[in-house]
Motif scaffolding. Structure first.
Motif, PDB file in Angstrom:
ATOM      1  N   ARG A  52      14.635   5.702   8.402  1.00  0.00           N
ATOM      2  CA  ARG A  52      13.928   6.006   7.129  1.00  0.00           C
ATOM      3  C   ARG A  52      12.380   5.362   7.249  1.00  0.00           C
ATOM      4  NH1 ARG A  52      18.255   3.413   4.979  1.00  0.00           N
ATOM      5  NH2 ARG A  52      16.785   2.230   3.920  1.00  0.00           N
ATOM      6  N   ALA A  53      11.911   4.953   8.377  1.00  0.00           N
ATOM      7  CA  ALA A  53      10.527   4.467   8.367  1.00  0.00           C
ATOM      8  C   ALA A  53       9.835   5.512   9.300  1.00  0.00           C
ATOM      9  CB  ALA A  53      10.545   2.926   8.884  1.00  0.00           C
ATOM     10  N   THR A  54       8.546   5.767   8.907  1.00  0.00           N
ATOM     11  CA  THR A  54       7.671   6.498   9.616  1.00  0.00           C
ATOM     12  C   THR A  54       6.391   5.878   9.705  1.00  0.00           C
ATOM     13  OG1 THR A  54       9.052   8.653   8.854  1.00  0.00           O
ATOM     14  CG2 THR A  54       6.654   8.778   9.807  1.00  0.00           C
ATOM     15  N   PHE A  55       5.817   5.842  10.593  1.00  0.00           N
ATOM     16  CA  PHE A  55       4.292   5.237  10.849  1.00  0.00           C
ATOM     17  C   PHE A  55       3.293   6.439  10.978  1.00  0.00           C
ATOM     18  CE2 PHE A  55       0.759   3.823  13.557  1.00  0.00           C
ATOM     19  CZ  PHE A  55       0.191   3.337  12.857  1.00  0.00           C
ATOM     20  N   VAL A  56       2.176   6.473  10.244  1.00  0.00           N
ATOM     21  CA  VAL A  56       1.018   7.380  10.452  1.00  0.00           C
ATOM     22  C   VAL A  56      -0.282   6.806  10.759  1.00  0.00           C
ATOM     23  CG1 VAL A  56      -0.301   9.337   9.569  1.00  0.00           C
ATOM     24  CG2 VAL A  56       2.215   9.244   9.019  1.00  0.00           C
ATOM     25  N   ARG A  57      -0.865   6.851  11.805  1.00  0.00           N
ATOM     26  CA  ARG A  57      -1.961   6.227  12.229  1.00  0.00           C
ATOM     27  C   ARG A  57      -3.144   6.935  11.544  1.00  0.00           C
ATOM     28  NH1 ARG A  57      -6.049   5.881  15.836  1.00  0.00           N
ATOM     29  NH2 ARG A  57      -6.817   3.993  16.499  1.00  0.00           N
ATOM     30  N   ALA A  58      -3.983   6.273  10.875  1.00  0.00           N
ATOM     31  CA  ALA A  58      -5.245   7.114  10.343  1.00  0.00           C
ATOM     32  C   ALA A  58      -6.297   5.866   9.939  1.00  0.00           C
ATOM     33  CB  ALA A  58      -4.990   7.766   9.248  1.00  0.00           C
ATOM     34  N   ASP A  59      -7.592   6.312  10.173  1.00  0.00           N
ATOM     35  CA  ASP A  59      -8.590   5.696   9.738  1.00  0.00           C
ATOM     36  C   ASP A  59      -9.093   5.997   8.340  1.00  0.00           C
ATOM     37  OD1 ASP A  59     -11.131   4.350   9.303  1.00  0.00           O
ATOM     38  OD2 ASP A  59     -12.175   5.147  11.033  1.00  0.00           O
ATOM     39  N   LEU A  60      -8.504   5.134   7.490  1.00  0.00           N
ATOM     40  CA  LEU A  60      -8.981   5.731   5.989  1.00  0.00           C
ATOM     41  C   LEU A  60      -9.981   5.259   5.432  1.00  0.00           C
ATOM     42  CD1 LEU A  60      -5.437   4.575   4.179  1.00  0.00           C
ATOM     43  CD2 LEU A  60      -6.129   7.067   5.394  1.00  0.00           C
ATOM     44  N   THR A  61     -11.184   5.034   6.455  1.00  0.00           N
ATOM     45  CA  THR A  61     -12.403   4.988   6.062  1.00  0.00           C
ATOM     46  C   THR A  61     -13.193   6.422   6.333  1.00  0.00           C
ATOM     47  OG1 THR A  61     -13.309   4.228   8.129  1.00  0.00           O
ATOM     48  CG2 THR A  61     -12.622   2.377   6.637  1.00  0.00           C
ATOM     49  N   SER A  62     -12.475   7.378   6.967  1.00  0.00           N
ATOM     50  CA  SER A  62     -13.035   8.579   7.117  1.00  0.00           C
ATOM     51  C   SER A  62     -12.405   9.563   6.201  1.00  0.00           C
ATOM     52  CB  SER A  62     -12.730   8.947   8.675  1.00  0.00           C
ATOM     53  OG  SER A  62     -12.580  10.433   8.979  1.00  0.00           O
ATOM     54  N   LEU A  63     -13.326  10.332   5.428  1.00  0.00           N
ATOM     55  CA  LEU A  63     -12.689  11.208   4.656  1.00  0.00           C
ATOM     56  C   LEU A  63     -12.113  12.433   5.451  1.00  0.00           C
ATOM     57  CD1 LEU A  63     -15.659  11.501   1.903  1.00  0.00           C
ATOM     58  CD2 LEU A  63     -13.549  10.090   1.916  1.00  0.00           C
ATOM     59  N   ALA A  64     -12.553  12.905   6.464  1.00  0.00           N
ATOM     60  CA  ALA A  64     -12.206  13.952   7.362  1.00  0.00           C
ATOM     61  C   ALA A  64     -10.481  13.295   7.725  1.00  0.00           C
ATOM     62  CB  ALA A  64     -12.881  14.238   8.573  1.00  0.00           C
ATOM     63  N   ALA A  65     -10.189  12.355   8.309  1.00  0.00           N
ATOM     64  CA  ALA A  65      -9.196  11.575   8.490  1.00  0.00           C
ATOM     65  C   ALA A  65      -8.269  11.450   7.060  1.00  0.00           C
ATOM     66  CB  ALA A  65      -9.266  10.264   9.119  1.00  0.00           C
ATOM     67  N   VAL A  70      -3.580  14.198   4.321  1.00  0.00           N
ATOM     68  CA  VAL A  70      -3.312  14.568   3.093  1.00  0.00           C
ATOM     69  C   VAL A  70      -2.371  16.001   3.443  1.00  0.00           C
ATOM     70  CG1 VAL A  70      -3.892  16.277   1.046  1.00  0.00           C
ATOM     71  CG2 VAL A  70      -4.628  13.839   1.244  1.00  0.00           C
ATOM     72  N   ASP A  71      -3.009  16.720   4.340  1.00  0.00           N
ATOM     73  CA  ASP A  71      -2.519  17.920   4.849  1.00  0.00           C
ATOM     74  C   ASP A  71      -1.239  17.768   5.591  1.00  0.00           C
ATOM     75  OD1 ASP A  71      -4.538  19.455   4.018  1.00  0.00           O
ATOM     76  OD2 ASP A  71      -5.830  19.464   5.846  1.00  0.00           O
ATOM     77  N   GLY A 120      -5.434  14.739  -3.350  1.00  0.00           N
ATOM     78  CA  GLY A 120      -5.006  15.617  -2.515  1.00  0.00           C
ATOM     79  C   GLY A 120      -3.539  15.874  -2.433  1.00  0.00           C
ATOM     80  N   LEU A 121      -2.562  14.664  -2.632  1.00  0.00           N
ATOM     81  CA  LEU A 121      -1.237  14.495  -2.918  1.00  0.00           C
ATOM     82  C   LEU A 121      -0.799  14.986  -4.341  1.00  0.00           C
ATOM     83  CD1 LEU A 121      -0.740  11.740  -0.524  1.00  0.00           C
ATOM     84  CD2 LEU A 121      -0.262  14.001  -0.166  1.00  0.00           C
ATOM     85  N   HIS A 122      -1.509  15.379  -5.073  1.00  0.00           N
ATOM     86  CA  HIS A 122      -1.362  15.719  -6.508  1.00  0.00           C
ATOM     87  C   HIS A 122       0.019  16.433  -6.667  1.00  0.00           C
ATOM     88  CE1 HIS A 122      -1.442  17.933 -10.140  1.00  0.00           C
ATOM     89  NE2 HIS A 122      -1.749  16.638 -11.014  1.00  0.00           N
ATOM     90  N   ASP A 123      -0.114  17.589  -6.078  1.00  0.00           N
ATOM     91  CA  ASP A 123       1.172  18.867  -6.044  1.00  0.00           C
ATOM     92  C   ASP A 123       2.646  17.924  -5.600  1.00  0.00           C
ATOM     93  OD1 ASP A 123      -0.644  20.530  -7.194  1.00  0.00           O
ATOM     94  OD2 ASP A 123      -0.887  21.476  -5.397  1.00  0.00           O
ATOM     95  N   VAL A 124       2.385  17.305  -4.405  1.00  0.00           N
ATOM     96  CA  VAL A 124       3.761  16.858  -4.107  1.00  0.00           C
ATOM     97  C   VAL A 124       4.176  15.525  -4.781  1.00  0.00           C
ATOM     98  CG1 VAL A 124       3.565  17.639  -1.783  1.00  0.00           C
ATOM     99  CG2 VAL A 124       2.713  15.395  -2.243  1.00  0.00           C
ATOM    100  N   LEU A 125       3.192  14.750  -5.593  1.00  0.00           N
ATOM    101  CA  LEU A 125       3.668  14.046  -6.459  1.00  0.00           C
ATOM    102  C   LEU A 125       4.390  14.588  -7.890  1.00  0.00           C
ATOM    103  CD1 LEU A 125       0.570  11.442  -6.013  1.00  0.00           C
ATOM    104  CD2 LEU A 125       2.999  11.039  -5.792  1.00  0.00           C
ATOM    105  N   ARG A 126       3.610  15.585  -8.142  1.00  0.00           N
ATOM    106  CA  ARG A 126       3.964  16.304  -9.528  1.00  0.00           C
ATOM    107  C   ARG A 126       5.342  16.854  -9.300  1.00  0.00           C
ATOM    108  NH1 ARG A 126       1.032  16.340 -14.529  1.00  0.00           N
ATOM    109  NH2 ARG A 126       2.843  17.849 -14.664  1.00  0.00           N
TER     110      ARG A 126
END
Length: 177
Positions: A52-65, A70-71, A120-126
């Protein structure tokens, strides 16, 4: 559920807690080793947790990342019930640091990434029955003042505010609401 900063500190604690409660957790972090350690810890605790655990590597200081995250998450998870925003990195020493996109580092991580992810995740949260967005602030760090005319601290600001850059941006989120 999605947890930024889910591989270390408070975020990791929340990830393990919710895994034990039966949730599916996507932990986002910038360090592959910490992500692998989280998955290994979950697996060592119980085989059911690892599935049930997934890891996503991302540099969240980058808006492109952030947009890429989000995508990916929106495509992989049509319903997200919780978004917990814990990612932080303390820069208590040294001067002002900027990201590759030119943003002040703490401003990018503590404010811009949270804005991009939550909106960006608004729709999946709603799509969830009772969605929750939790914004976790920086505990134990004295608040600086918000430099409304220089949010990226390009003119220096007080060193104590610049070096504790995440505190003013968290306060700014509260002030805007």
């Amino acid at each position: 559920m999605i947890i930024t900063g889910g591989t270390d500190g408070f975020g990791k604690g929340l990830a393990l807690h919710y895994l034990r409660q039966g949730a599916h957790v996507v932990a986002i972090g910038s360090t592959a080793g910490k992500g692998e350690a989280l998955l290994a810890e979950a697996e060592a605790e119980a085989e059911a947790l690892a599935g049930r655990a997934t890891f996503v590597r991302a540099d969240l200081t980058s808006l492109a990342a952030c947009r890429g995250v989000v995508d990916r998450l929106a495509a992989d998870h049509p319903v997200v019930d919780k978004l917990i925003l814990c990612a932080q990195r303390y820069r208590l020493l040294g001067g002002r640091a900027t990201t590759g996109e030119g943003f002040e580092h703490s401003f990018a991580l503590a404010y811009l990434s949270r804005f991009v992810l939550s909106h960006g995740l608004h729709d999946v949260l709603r799509a969830a029955r009772r969605p929750v967005v939790m914004n976790v602030g920086t505990p134990g760090v004295p608040l600086g003042r918000i430099h409304w005319d220089d949010l990226q601290l390009t003119r220096g600001g007080r060193p104590s505010t610049r070096e504790r850059g995440s505190a003013p941006s968290h306060l700014g989120e509260v002030a805007d609401q």
